[in-house]
Design a protein around this motif. Sequence first.
Motif, PDB file in Angstrom:
ATOM      1  N   GLN A 186      56.116 -17.124  74.928  1.00  0.00           N
ATOM      2  CA  GLN A 186      55.472 -16.590  76.135  1.00  0.00           C
ATOM      3  C   GLN A 186      54.056 -17.181  76.273  1.00  0.00           C
ATOM      4  OE1 GLN A 186      55.726 -12.369  75.757  1.00  0.00           O
ATOM      5  NE2 GLN A 186      57.952 -12.372  76.149  1.00  0.00           N
ATOM      6  N   LEU A 187      53.377 -17.225  75.150  1.00  0.00           N
ATOM      7  CA  LEU A 187      52.026 -17.787  75.158  1.00  0.00           C
ATOM      8  C   LEU A 187      52.044 -19.224  75.650  1.00  0.00           C
ATOM      9  CD1 LEU A 187      49.095 -17.032  74.399  1.00  0.00           C
ATOM     10  CD2 LEU A 187      49.559 -17.979  72.125  1.00  0.00           C
ATOM     11  N   ALA A 188      53.021 -20.001  75.128  1.00  0.00           N
ATOM     12  CA  ALA A 188      53.144 -21.409  75.519  1.00  0.00           C
ATOM     13  C   ALA A 188      53.430 -21.515  77.002  1.00  0.00           C
ATOM     14  CB  ALA A 188      54.275 -22.053  74.706  1.00  0.00           C
ATOM     15  N   ILE A 219      69.692 -28.446  65.609  1.00  0.00           N
ATOM     16  CA  ILE A 219      69.391 -29.881  65.840  1.00  0.00           C
ATOM     17  C   ILE A 219      68.113 -30.034  66.666  1.00  0.00           C
ATOM     18  CG2 ILE A 219      70.251 -31.980  67.038  1.00  0.00           C
ATOM     19  CD1 ILE A 219      71.740 -31.490  64.473  1.00  0.00           C
ATOM     20  N   TYR A 220      68.016 -29.148  67.687  1.00  0.00           N
ATOM     21  CA  TYR A 220      66.840 -29.217  68.552  1.00  0.00           C
ATOM     22  C   TYR A 220      65.567 -29.019  67.733  1.00  0.00           C
ATOM     23  CZ  TYR A 220      63.600 -28.223  72.363  1.00  0.00           C
ATOM     24  OH  TYR A 220      62.506 -28.244  73.171  1.00  0.00           O
ATOM     25  N   ILE A 221      65.637 -28.002  66.849  1.00  0.00           N
ATOM     26  CA  ILE A 221      64.449 -27.705  66.020  1.00  0.00           C
ATOM     27  C   ILE A 221      64.120 -28.892  65.134  1.00  0.00           C
ATOM     28  CG2 ILE A 221      63.621 -26.217  64.125  1.00  0.00           C
ATOM     29  CD1 ILE A 221      65.456 -24.025  65.407  1.00  0.00           C
ATOM     30  N   PHE A 245      60.859 -24.971  72.575  1.00  0.00           N
ATOM     31  CA  PHE A 245      61.060 -25.091  71.133  1.00  0.00           C
ATOM     32  C   PHE A 245      61.076 -23.726  70.445  1.00  0.00           C
ATOM     33  CE2 PHE A 245      58.975 -25.275  66.949  1.00  0.00           C
ATOM     34  CZ  PHE A 245      59.948 -25.989  66.255  1.00  0.00           C
ATOM     35  N   LEU A 246      60.118 -22.970  70.843  1.00  0.00           N
ATOM     36  CA  LEU A 246      60.044 -21.642  70.216  1.00  0.00           C
ATOM     37  C   LEU A 246      61.255 -20.782  70.592  1.00  0.00           C
ATOM     38  CD1 LEU A 246      56.220 -20.810  70.552  1.00  0.00           C
ATOM     39  CD2 LEU A 246      57.487 -21.328  68.479  1.00  0.00           C
TER      40      LEU A 246
END
Lengths: 338, 562
Positions: free
Chosen positions: B343-345, B388-390, B356-357
Amino acid sequence: MQRRKPVRIEIVLMIFSVIIFGVFLVLILTYYGRVLKAAGYKEEELNHVYGYQYEMIVDNRNSTLWNEVYEKAKAEAAENDALLSLRVSDANTEYDKTDYVDMCIDSKADGIILEYNGEPGLTEKINEAAEQGIPVVTIMNDPSWSSRQSYVGVNEYQMGQAYGEQVARLINEDTKDILILSNREPELEKNQLYSRIYNAVSDRTGGEKNIHVREQNLISKSQFDVEEAVRNIFQSSDGPPEMIICLDEVTTVCAYQAMIDFNMVGEVSIIGYDASETILEAVEKGLIPVTFAMDAGQIAEYSIEALTEYREIGRSNAYYTVDLNVITSQDSMNDMTS
Amino acid sequence: MTGLRETEYNTEEKVKLPGTTQNRKSMKEKEQTSKKRFIRWQDLSLTTKVLEEVLMVTMIIFVVNLVMYLQVNRMVSSMSQVYVSNVSLGELSETLDEVQNSTYSYLQLKTSESLERYYRSAEDYQELLSELNQKVMENPVKLLEKNIRAMSETYLAETDASVTYKRGRNVEKYRESFEKAQQVYRYLNSSIYDLNNYQFHNNSENFTRLQATLRSVALFSLTLIVIMMSVGCLMLYFMVRGVVSPLTNLAITAKYVGEGDFNVKMPQNDSLDEVGVMTRAFNTMVSSLEDYVNLTRENLEKERILKEKELLMEAHLKEAQLKYLQSQINPHFLFNSLNAGAQLAMMEDAEKTSIFLEHMADFFRYNVKKGDEDATMEEEIESVENYIYILNVRFAGDIHYSKDIDETVSGVRMPSMILQPLVENAVNHGIRNIEWEGRIHLSVKKDEDKILIRVRDNGKGMTEEEILRVNAGFRAAHAAGNGNENGREGSTVSGLQDTGDSTGIGLSNVKSRLELYYGCQNLLEINSPGEDQGTEVMIRIPAASAYQESDEIQALPGEIQA
């Protein structure tokens, strides 16, 4: 393999109980049977049936002899299909021989053996029996005048002879008195006997010596009276005779006993009669020098023979002679035949 | 040896076990035949048997008693007969007196009454005489009887004569006859007296003997009765025991059966009584009970295996969960933190960071959420993609991931966290540190009755020895208890050291869970053409089983969780 089926124990027990029961039953029945038998219910022998009935009537003066005769005659009779009964007349019975003969007639006996001793009325009874068809065989003495069928006994002459001989043999220097103790009715006095003794004494002394021979009849005496009479003889004031001749068993035994009691052995010579145990013993010891005895077997045999013959053929011998045995102290036995 | 044990009793035989249809049929036929022929002892009912046995013993004792009673009775009657002869003689004597008196009376008075008395008494006397013996016998009693009889006839003849003469007034004759009669009367009285004495003597002896005998017989009888009663009781005991012993045997056998031994059977019994019926019923019951117990035992065994399997699976899951929890402390806090970060991002317009988060949050949420249950193929693939994304964020897009999914199997349920560890393995031990571009390809295909899942990389690859070692490692891990393996064993599979950023679930764990889940072996296979030629890990899921298992597990989520 087939297994053998085991026997069930209850069946074994059942068989066992049956066996026990059977054994007990047999035991009880056997025991009971034995008791009954002993009680005489089954005495086959005694219940043997005979065709004929004989009676033997005697007195008790010669009981040893008659018992012997009876036993033998009974056996003899049994062989001839007859039963022999013994009737003994003595002081204990209320009947005398006449009564007994009467009873035999009334009870329809088939034969009578009678010791004749001259009793009053006995001859009539013999005749009555004969009338009724019952044969009477007399023994010891012979009522030849009666209707008796037969006589079985010793020849009187020979008897006298034998007595004479023995008397003569026994006479010694001291002999002064000879006493004959008879047992017969007076009517039956045996003249032959006396005369032969007289003769023998006379022959022996040759008439040089006076020997007194006398006779005393004891027929009327009862059994006890005989003994008393004999004792009186020994106690008489003149003393006893040197020689006593007895003509029956009771008299012989009484004389013998008195001789011993009065301590007169050797002083008195007794000529005895019969062969009872006591007498034979005395003879053996030499206390009685001689005794005479009739042959019991012959009496028995001849008596039954006479009765049987009469039964079978309607007659029999009138006389049957019996041997007289002489028994001396030497134990020798001579047959004196008629 | 069939393994069956028969209880052996004293007289019983070993027999075939009843219960089969053929046996029952033949037994029935036998029963019918025997019924037609005769009723055997063993076919009688227990009541009848006991009654008959008691009756039999009672009868025996009764017969013994009866015989003994008759015997004693016979003896008593013999005893009472002992003195009868004396009584008869008394009567004879009295009648004789009567004859004599009436004769005398008639001769004296000549009354018709006395004459009548005479005739009557004479007749009576004649009658009594007829009972006396008339044969010549040596027995003194019999001989006396004969003499009395003969004399009496003479006597009666004389009295008759005297009476006749009296009536004819022949004085001389009647006196003579009467005198003779009197004489014979005396003789007769004397003879009767003698006979009476004889008889009394004999009778007294007999009486004494009989008395002694009676005592002995009574003692005998008592002994016999005691013996017979003892034997009778013994017989009864054995008979009743014979009846009861099959029941006792049955009770003993029932006790064995009650203790759970079904190998005991009662010996075959074809009797039609209660015991026979009960024995057959018992044997049938034991057979049925044995079948039932065997069935129950099988079911229990199956249930036990299932339970064991479930427990094992649960243990694996718990282990996986534990490992996960060990490595992920307070994942919820992490998700929330990640979400807060996202949310911050977003607020700061850092879109990539936000995505990503989010991926990270999804990935870990999935891990936490599905840690204790199964998942669909789709969820698993999604988890792989998140992972995989991470990684691509972490390693700047070094991992080229591709997939080939048969959409028809996306709904298939399977154990959770199966694909991600495979992909993680391919990343960590396959394409990490290679000099060429690393690729990972995930393919899910349906092949007839199987679903094939392949995770292929183009990494370092494996030699034959390495593959064998990894497989041996699976077996060792399995033998060691399945649940003890951890991520390190997973590293061992590829022969590399754990780098420390693993999710912590090793290949061995994956393999075990698959096998437990599907109930069959060899679901995981490692293939590699050789060193530097990449590795392919292939999972074969049985399609039918996959659907079925997934349904069952869905139905019991609580149990598995427990």
